[in-house]
Design an enzyme around this catalytic site. Structure first.
Site, PDB file in Angstrom:
ATOM      1  N   ASP A  45       4.401   1.936 -64.205  1.00 25.02           N
ATOM      2  CA  ASP A  45       4.684   2.928 -65.249  1.00 25.02           C
ATOM      3  C   ASP A  45       3.389   3.538 -65.789  1.00 25.02           C
ATOM      4  O   ASP A  45       3.345   4.717 -66.140  1.00 25.02           O
ATOM      5  CB  ASP A  45       5.467   2.275 -66.396  1.00 25.02           C
ATOM      6  CG  ASP A  45       6.908   1.989 -65.994  1.00 25.02           C
ATOM      7  OD1 ASP A  45       7.466   2.745 -65.175  1.00 25.02           O
ATOM      8  OD2 ASP A  45       7.488   1.005 -66.502  1.00 25.02           O
ATOM      9  N   GLY A  46       2.334   2.711 -65.856  1.00 24.29           N
ATOM     10  CA  GLY A  46       1.036   3.195 -66.326  1.00 24.29           C
ATOM     11  C   GLY A  46       0.525   4.315 -65.413  1.00 24.29           C
ATOM     12  O   GLY A  46      -0.019   5.314 -65.887  1.00 24.29           O
ATOM     13  N   ASN A 122       6.050   8.779 -73.581  1.00 26.18           N
ATOM     14  CA  ASN A 122       6.600   7.570 -74.212  1.00 26.18           C
ATOM     15  C   ASN A 122       6.551   7.652 -75.733  1.00 26.18           C
ATOM     16  O   ASN A 122       7.580   7.633 -76.378  1.00 26.18           O
ATOM     17  CB  ASN A 122       5.807   6.323 -73.795  1.00 26.18           C
ATOM     18  CG  ASN A 122       6.360   5.669 -72.538  1.00 26.18           C
ATOM     19  OD1 ASN A 122       7.415   6.043 -72.059  1.00 26.18           O
ATOM     20  ND2 ASN A 122       5.651   4.696 -72.024  1.00 26.18           N
ATOM     21  N   ASP A 150       1.014  -1.767 -90.940  1.00 22.73           N
ATOM     22  CA  ASP A 150       0.120  -1.749 -89.772  1.00 22.73           C
ATOM     23  C   ASP A 150       0.119  -0.392 -89.067  1.00 22.73           C
ATOM     24  O   ASP A 150      -0.872  -0.011 -88.457  1.00 22.73           O
ATOM     25  CB  ASP A 150       0.549  -2.818 -88.758  1.00 22.73           C
ATOM     26  CG  ASP A 150       0.083  -4.204 -89.172  1.00 22.73           C
ATOM     27  OD1 ASP A 150      -0.550  -4.318 -90.249  1.00 22.73           O
ATOM     28  OD2 ASP A 150       0.357  -5.166 -88.440  1.00 22.73           O
ATOM     29  N   ALA A 185       5.162  -3.567 -89.086  1.00 22.39           N
ATOM     30  CA  ALA A 185       4.866  -4.449 -90.224  1.00 22.39           C
ATOM     31  C   ALA A 185       4.620  -3.695 -91.529  1.00 22.39           C
ATOM     32  O   ALA A 185       3.505  -3.688 -92.076  1.00 22.39           O
ATOM     33  CB  ALA A 185       3.666  -5.334 -89.884  1.00 22.39           C
TER      34      ALA A 185
END
Ligand code: NAD
Length: 271
Positions: A45-46, A122, A150, A185
């Site tokens: 996928d990369g 993505n 975060d 987070a």
């Protein structure tokens, strides 16, 4: 038809790339790395993300397909054992095209009014290396919340099975033109409050993130991270451009989700 191949660069991918290239040239297809009609990624996928970004300037006329040389990929769904079949399929043009939505990200700077526009296949993930990010989040021009935590991930439907999924976001079928915001987070207490759930925004609903605390931001678009300072705002929405996948056989989205995350099965789930 003109084609190009993007290899992951390891020995196996390079070997498959040269076999594929030679077979396609034998079928009188033209190898053209400038304006290909078809881009084949060979790797994972990369590699597919790399191929997408390499040919982002010709999305209107270029279709993509992926051959995986490692474990089953979400975008790279042909296996090297099927190479001969794939070559014959490609040689019998025209192929079917399936279009998926993309994310548009515009980063505006405080100084000089400069802006950076990017497209993600993505997602865009916004973090900082110094403490928490603190943003005012506006949706459709209205203040929605002040986020402290975060970071935030803004994903496309086809990216909803990637980082977004790991953050607890929902999986969205790519026939829906939408983007999804997922929290990383978030700090939630009597002082700070965020919605806490992933948000799914339809086309034309723009999301604007306005930093309250001046930080340098690490902004990752798909596989590529850059540091930004002096950020005035980060604008996200469904892009007007789309990615085009070349389809030589049906591989419905839900089958791909099932085969990647649940278990392989022979039955086909209709699109
Ligand atoms: P990588 O080598 O770290 O691969 C990450 C994994 O994500 C691989 O297994 C890849 O197959 C998978 N993946 C990529 N796109 C996918 C998709 N649309 N659906 C399902 N799985 C997908 O990094 P890379 O290969 O350069 O890929 C970059 C992507 O990694 C980013 O776009 C991001 O979505 C993902 N990522 C995931 C996490 C996580 O799950 N915690 C964290 C960071 C980045």
């Amino acid at each position: 038809m003109k084609f190009a191949i993007v290899s992951k660069g390891d020995e196996r991918s390079d070997q498959i790339t040269s076999t594929l290239k030679q077979h396609l040239i034998d079928f009188e297809l033209v190898y053209d790395t400038e304006q290909p009609d078809l881009v084949i990624s060979v790797g994972g996928d990369g590699t597919f993300l790399e191929a997408f970004h390499r040919y982002i300037h010709c999305l209107k006329s270029t279709a993509f397909i992926g051959v995986h040389t490692g474990h089953l990929g979400f975008y790279a769904d042909w296996v090297p054992e099927e190479l001969e079949k794939l070559v014959i399929e490609i040689a019998k043009t025209p192929f079917q095209v399936v279009e998926y939505p993309l994310l548009e990200v515009i980063i505006r700077s405080k100084s000089g009014g400069s802006e950076d526009r990017m497209l993600a296949l993505n997602e865009a993930a916004i973090k900082t290396a110094d403490g928490s990010v603190v943003f005012d989040v506006e949706i459709k021009g209205e203040h929605f919340e002040t986020f402290r935590g975060d970071g935030l991930c803004i994903s496309t439907p086809s990216g909803s099975t990637a980082y977004n999924k790991a953050l607890g976001g929902g999986i969205i079928h790519p026939s829906l033109e939408a983007i999804q915001l997922t929290e990383m987070a978030s700090i939630n207490n009597r002082v700070f409050r965020t919605i806490g759930s992933p948000l799914i925004l339809p086309k034309h609903h723009t999301c604007l993130l306005k930093p309250i605390v001046d930080r340098s931001f690490l902004i990752t678009v798909d596989h590529y991270t850059e540091t930004y300072t002096n950020v005035k705002s980060i604008q996200c929405r469904v892009a007007k451009e789309k990615v085009r996948f070349a389809r030589f056989r049906p591989f419905p989205f839900w089958n791909r989700v099932r085969d990647s995350f649940v278990a392989e099965d022979d039955t086909t789930i209709p699109e």
